[in-house]
Design a protein around this motif. Structure first.
Motif, PDB file in Angstrom:
ATOM      1  N   GLU A 326     -12.260  57.405  38.576  1.00 51.55           N
ATOM      2  CA  GLU A 326     -13.706  57.158  38.520  1.00 51.55           C
ATOM      3  C   GLU A 326     -14.338  57.919  37.366  1.00 51.55           C
ATOM      4  N   ASN A 327     -13.948  59.184  37.209  1.00 47.66           N
ATOM      5  CA  ASN A 327     -14.524  59.990  36.136  1.00 47.66           C
ATOM      6  C   ASN A 327     -14.179  59.414  34.763  1.00 47.66           C
ATOM      7  N   LEU A 328     -12.919  59.026  34.587  1.00 50.25           N
ATOM      8  CA  LEU A 328     -12.508  58.493  33.288  1.00 50.25           C
ATOM      9  C   LEU A 328     -13.280  57.211  32.969  1.00 50.25           C
ATOM     10  N   TYR A 329     -13.397  56.356  33.983  1.00 57.57           N
ATOM     11  CA  TYR A 329     -14.147  55.116  33.792  1.00 57.57           C
ATOM     12  C   TYR A 329     -15.591  55.423  33.380  1.00 57.57           C
ATOM     13  N   ASN A 330     -16.212  56.355  34.106  1.00 61.73           N
ATOM     14  CA  ASN A 330     -17.621  56.666  33.828  1.00 61.73           C
ATOM     15  C   ASN A 330     -17.810  57.260  32.434  1.00 61.73           C
ATOM     16  N   ILE A 331     -16.911  58.150  32.027  1.00 54.28           N
ATOM     17  CA  ILE A 331     -17.078  58.760  30.702  1.00 54.28           C
ATOM     18  C   ILE A 331     -16.921  57.690  29.614  1.00 54.28           C
ATOM     19  N   LEU A 332     -15.880  56.841  29.768  1.00 48.26           N
ATOM     20  CA  LEU A 332     -15.642  55.831  28.725  1.00 48.26           C
ATOM     21  C   LEU A 332     -16.784  54.814  28.680  1.00 48.26           C
ATOM     22  N   THR A 333     -17.176  54.338  29.863  1.00 52.21           N
ATOM     23  CA  THR A 333     -18.132  53.232  29.903  1.00 52.21           C
ATOM     24  C   THR A 333     -19.570  53.709  29.709  1.00 52.21           C
ATOM     25  N   ASN A 334     -19.962  54.747  30.445  1.00 55.97           N
ATOM     26  CA  ASN A 334     -21.376  55.151  30.437  1.00 55.97           C
ATOM     27  C   ASN A 334     -21.697  56.182  29.359  1.00 55.97           C
ATOM     28  N   ASP A 335     -20.850  57.190  29.202  1.00 58.07           N
ATOM     29  CA  ASP A 335     -21.184  58.262  28.259  1.00 58.07           C
ATOM     30  C   ASP A 335     -20.845  57.871  26.827  1.00 58.07           C
ATOM     31  N   LEU A 336     -19.605  57.428  26.624  1.00 61.00           N
ATOM     32  CA  LEU A 336     -19.156  57.195  25.240  1.00 61.00           C
ATOM     33  C   LEU A 336     -19.389  55.766  24.768  1.00 61.00           C
ATOM     34  N   LYS A 337     -19.636  54.880  25.718  1.00 59.03           N
ATOM     35  CA  LYS A 337     -19.775  53.446  25.404  1.00 59.03           C
ATOM     36  C   LYS A 337     -18.602  52.960  24.551  1.00 59.03           C
ATOM     37  N   THR A 338     -17.422  53.343  24.989  1.00 57.99           N
ATOM     38  CA  THR A 338     -16.201  52.931  24.302  1.00 57.99           C
ATOM     39  C   THR A 338     -16.069  51.411  24.382  1.00 57.99           C
ATOM     40  N   PRO A 339     -15.824  50.756  23.232  1.00 57.91           N
ATOM     41  CA  PRO A 339     -15.699  49.288  23.257  1.00 57.91           C
ATOM     42  C   PRO A 339     -14.599  48.853  24.225  1.00 57.91           C
ATOM     43  N   ALA A 366      -1.143  60.588  19.791  1.00 56.69           N
ATOM     44  CA  ALA A 366      -0.195  61.706  19.748  1.00 56.69           C
ATOM     45  C   ALA A 366      -0.373  62.492  18.456  1.00 56.69           C
ATOM     46  N   GLU A 367      -0.455  61.777  17.335  1.00 56.19           N
ATOM     47  CA  GLU A 367      -0.486  62.466  16.038  1.00 56.19           C
ATOM     48  C   GLU A 367      -1.812  63.172  15.778  1.00 56.19           C
ATOM     49  N   LYS A 368      -2.903  62.513  16.121  1.00 57.54           N
ATOM     50  CA  LYS A 368      -4.213  63.078  15.767  1.00 57.54           C
ATOM     51  C   LYS A 368      -4.812  63.923  16.886  1.00 57.54           C
ATOM     52  N   ALA A 369      -4.557  63.533  18.134  1.00 51.62           N
ATOM     53  CA  ALA A 369      -5.263  64.215  19.225  1.00 51.62           C
ATOM     54  C   ALA A 369      -4.337  65.035  20.127  1.00 51.62           C
ATOM     55  N   HIS A 370      -3.011  64.962  19.878  1.00 55.77           N
ATOM     56  CA  HIS A 370      -2.043  65.714  20.692  1.00 55.77           C
ATOM     57  C   HIS A 370      -2.021  65.214  22.143  1.00 55.77           C
ATOM     58  N   VAL A 371      -2.317  63.931  22.305  1.00 50.27           N
ATOM     59  CA  VAL A 371      -2.313  63.305  23.635  1.00 50.27           C
ATOM     60  C   VAL A 371      -1.088  62.390  23.717  1.00 50.27           C
ATOM     61  N   TYR A 372      -0.229  62.645  24.696  1.00 48.41           N
ATOM     62  CA  TYR A 372       1.052  61.944  24.778  1.00 48.41           C
ATOM     63  C   TYR A 372       1.106  60.997  25.967  1.00 48.41           C
ATOM     64  N   MET A 373       1.571  59.750  25.687  1.00 46.85           N
ATOM     65  CA  MET A 373       1.783  58.760  26.756  1.00 46.85           C
ATOM     66  C   MET A 373       2.905  57.844  26.306  1.00 46.85           C
ATOM     67  N   ALA A 393     -10.855  61.441  27.163  1.00 48.08           N
ATOM     68  CA  ALA A 393     -11.710  60.257  26.996  1.00 48.08           C
ATOM     69  C   ALA A 393     -12.216  60.167  25.551  1.00 48.08           C
ATOM     70  N   GLU A 394     -12.618  61.308  24.990  1.00 49.08           N
ATOM     71  CA  GLU A 394     -13.097  61.296  23.594  1.00 49.08           C
ATOM     72  C   GLU A 394     -11.980  60.875  22.640  1.00 49.08           C
ATOM     73  N   SER A 395     -10.760  61.314  22.938  1.00 49.44           N
ATOM     74  CA  SER A 395      -9.633  60.945  22.082  1.00 49.44           C
ATOM     75  C   SER A 395      -9.364  59.440  22.162  1.00 49.44           C
ATOM     76  N   VAL A 396      -9.431  58.890  23.385  1.00 47.45           N
ATOM     77  CA  VAL A 396      -9.239  57.444  23.549  1.00 47.45           C
ATOM     78  C   VAL A 396     -10.351  56.706  22.807  1.00 47.45           C
ATOM     79  N   ASP A 397     -11.563  57.193  22.961  1.00 47.78           N
ATOM     80  CA  ASP A 397     -12.710  56.585  22.280  1.00 47.78           C
ATOM     81  C   ASP A 397     -12.466  56.562  20.768  1.00 47.78           C
ATOM     82  N   GLY A 398     -11.984  57.688  20.244  1.00 47.91           N
ATOM     83  CA  GLY A 398     -11.696  57.771  18.808  1.00 47.91           C
ATOM     84  C   GLY A 398     -10.622  56.772  18.408  1.00 47.91           C
ATOM     85  N   ALA A 399      -9.564  56.647  19.239  1.00 49.85           N
ATOM     86  CA  ALA A 399      -8.460  55.743  18.910  1.00 49.85           C
ATOM     87  C   ALA A 399      -8.929  54.286  18.958  1.00 49.85           C
ATOM     88  N   VAL A 400      -9.794  53.965  19.924  1.00 51.45           N
ATOM     89  CA  VAL A 400     -10.255  52.577  20.055  1.00 51.45           C
ATOM     90  C   VAL A 400     -11.212  52.216  18.915  1.00 51.45           C
TER      91      VAL A 400
END
Ligand code: PMP
Length: 402
Positions: A326-339, A366-373, A393-400
């Protein structure tokens, strides 16, 4: 002697952990491996497990071998947990069961048993996609591995129509069909109860053999009985299922390797014959299973107070993951307005989410944000917590946004 041995590829999931370990950035996050972490990002030993261990320590069990099929009381309780205390074949004494080296070992025993004794087919259908290890487990056991449609990349949900078509028209009669009982790995997408009922009918109509992998009982909904719906429904419809159980996730017993394999048979006489053949398969593989983990699980399953605590603790893990969704969804959708549309983060179930991120985006993360999946965009929701979710969430927003 070994000069012609080619180097094999690294394991795709464990490779992610290695890259993570080598990264020195303090912000780094590992969402690759499917192991639960608490809200401090630490591995979690359940309170009921600690109590069971101290009960065991006080009783000072010896270190003798267990029987080939393991601790009988443990398998009895494991089977009861999966099928339900009022299951008809359980009451009739017609479920054959053995302890296994966690879920992987259960799958391997099951695949080996079917390869040797299932008279109708050597073809197994896996959902597309499935847990990566399913393919070599069945292939190494002598099965031809094929896929049935499952995940729809456009909706990030279940492609139920294509699934039905494949099982109705593509899979030859008597094929083995692998079903994730709950919390499908890697997609986090499960059929609804109504869809399960249809799948059960199709399996009956097409004489398909339902082979359940239940690695996350309790982890999907927080309730072990709700998560057993599919298995129990199939059994209630007369299917003689095969079932693999793992206690790695729901009891946090990963490295203890606690699991069970069971088969519903026609009657106690058939069960006794199946039991004897399971022993013949297991004896040359590893002789008999380790005792400690099975004793822990059995202590929890057979002690009313510990069982109640376990149910609370499983629900606690499931609920923390749901909160992270829920938190991840809210940050991406409401706070960051990630496309993009991120509703699937909330609707997907269990430990994993298939984010829809593309391979190039996972590499950039991974390379820019040190986030691994993993490269397929799968994240382990359990790796997120209050301290790292905003950064993630900010890193995902940046990648998208690129
Ligand atoms: N099946 C599935 C679908 C899984 O996700 C896992 C764990 N990743 C397993 C089986 C087996 O895990 P284990 O051998 O640790 O119980």
């Amino acid at each position: 002697t070994w000069s012609a041995v080619p180097a094999g590829p690294p394991d795709p999931i464990l490779g992610v952990s290695e890259a993570f370990k080598a990264d020195k950035d303090p912000r780094k996050i590992n969402l690759g491996v499917g192991a639960y972490r608490d809200d401090q990002g630490k591995p979690y030993v359940l309170g009921c497990v600690k109590k069971a261990e101290s009960i065991l320590e006080a009783s000072q069990p010896d270190k003798e071998y267990l029987p080939i099929t393991g601790l009988a009381e443990f398998t009895k309780n494991a089977v009861k947990l999966a099928y339900g205390a009022d299951s008809a074949p359980l009451k009739a004494g017609s479920i054959s069961a053995t302890q296994s080296i966690s879920g992987t070992g259960a799958l391997r025993i099951g695949a080996a048993f079917l390869a040797r004794h299932y008279p109708h087919s050597k073809v197994v259908y896996l959902p597309s996609p499935s847990w990566g290890n399913h393919v070599p487990i069945f292939r190494d056991s002598g099965f031809e591995v094929r896929n049935y449609s499952y995940f729809d990349p456009t909706t990030l949900g279940l492609n139920f129509e294509a699934l039905k078509t494949d099982l109705l028209t593509k899979a030859p009669e008597h094929s083995v069909v692998l079903l994730h009982a709950c919390a499908h790995n890697p997609t986090g997408v499960d059929p609804t109860p109504e869809q399960w009922a249809e799948i059960s009918d199709i399996c009956k109509e097409r004489k398909l053999f339902p082979f359940f992998d239940m690695a996350y009982q309790g982890f999907a909904s927080g309730s072990t009985s709700r998560d057993a719906f599919a298995v129990r429904h199939f059994v209630s419809q007369g299917h003689q299922v095969a079932l693999c159980q793992s206690f790695a996730k729901n009891m946090g017993l990963y490295g203890e390797r606690v699991g069970a394999f069971s088969l519903v048979t026609a009657d106690p006489d058939e069960k006794a014959r199946v039991d004897s053949q399971l022993k013949i398969i297991i004896r040359p593989m590893y002789s008999n299973p380790p005792a400690h983990g099975a004793r822990i699980a059995n202590t929890i399953l057979s002690n009313e107070e510990l069982y109640a605590q376990w149910e609370r603790e499983v629900k606690g893990m499931a609920d923390r993951i749901i909160t992270m969704r829920e938190n991840l969804y809210n940050i991406l959708t409401n706070d960051l307005k990630t496309p993009g549309e991120w509703g699937h983060i909330k609707s997907q179930i269990g430990m994993f989410s298939f984010t829809g991120l593309k391979k190039a985006q996972t590499v950039a993360l991974a390379e820019k944000a040190h986030v691994y999946m993993t490269a397929d965009g799968r994240i382990s929701m359990a790796g997120l917590n209050a301290s790292n979710i905003s950064y993630f969430a900010e890193s995902v927003d940046g990648a998208v946004k690129g």
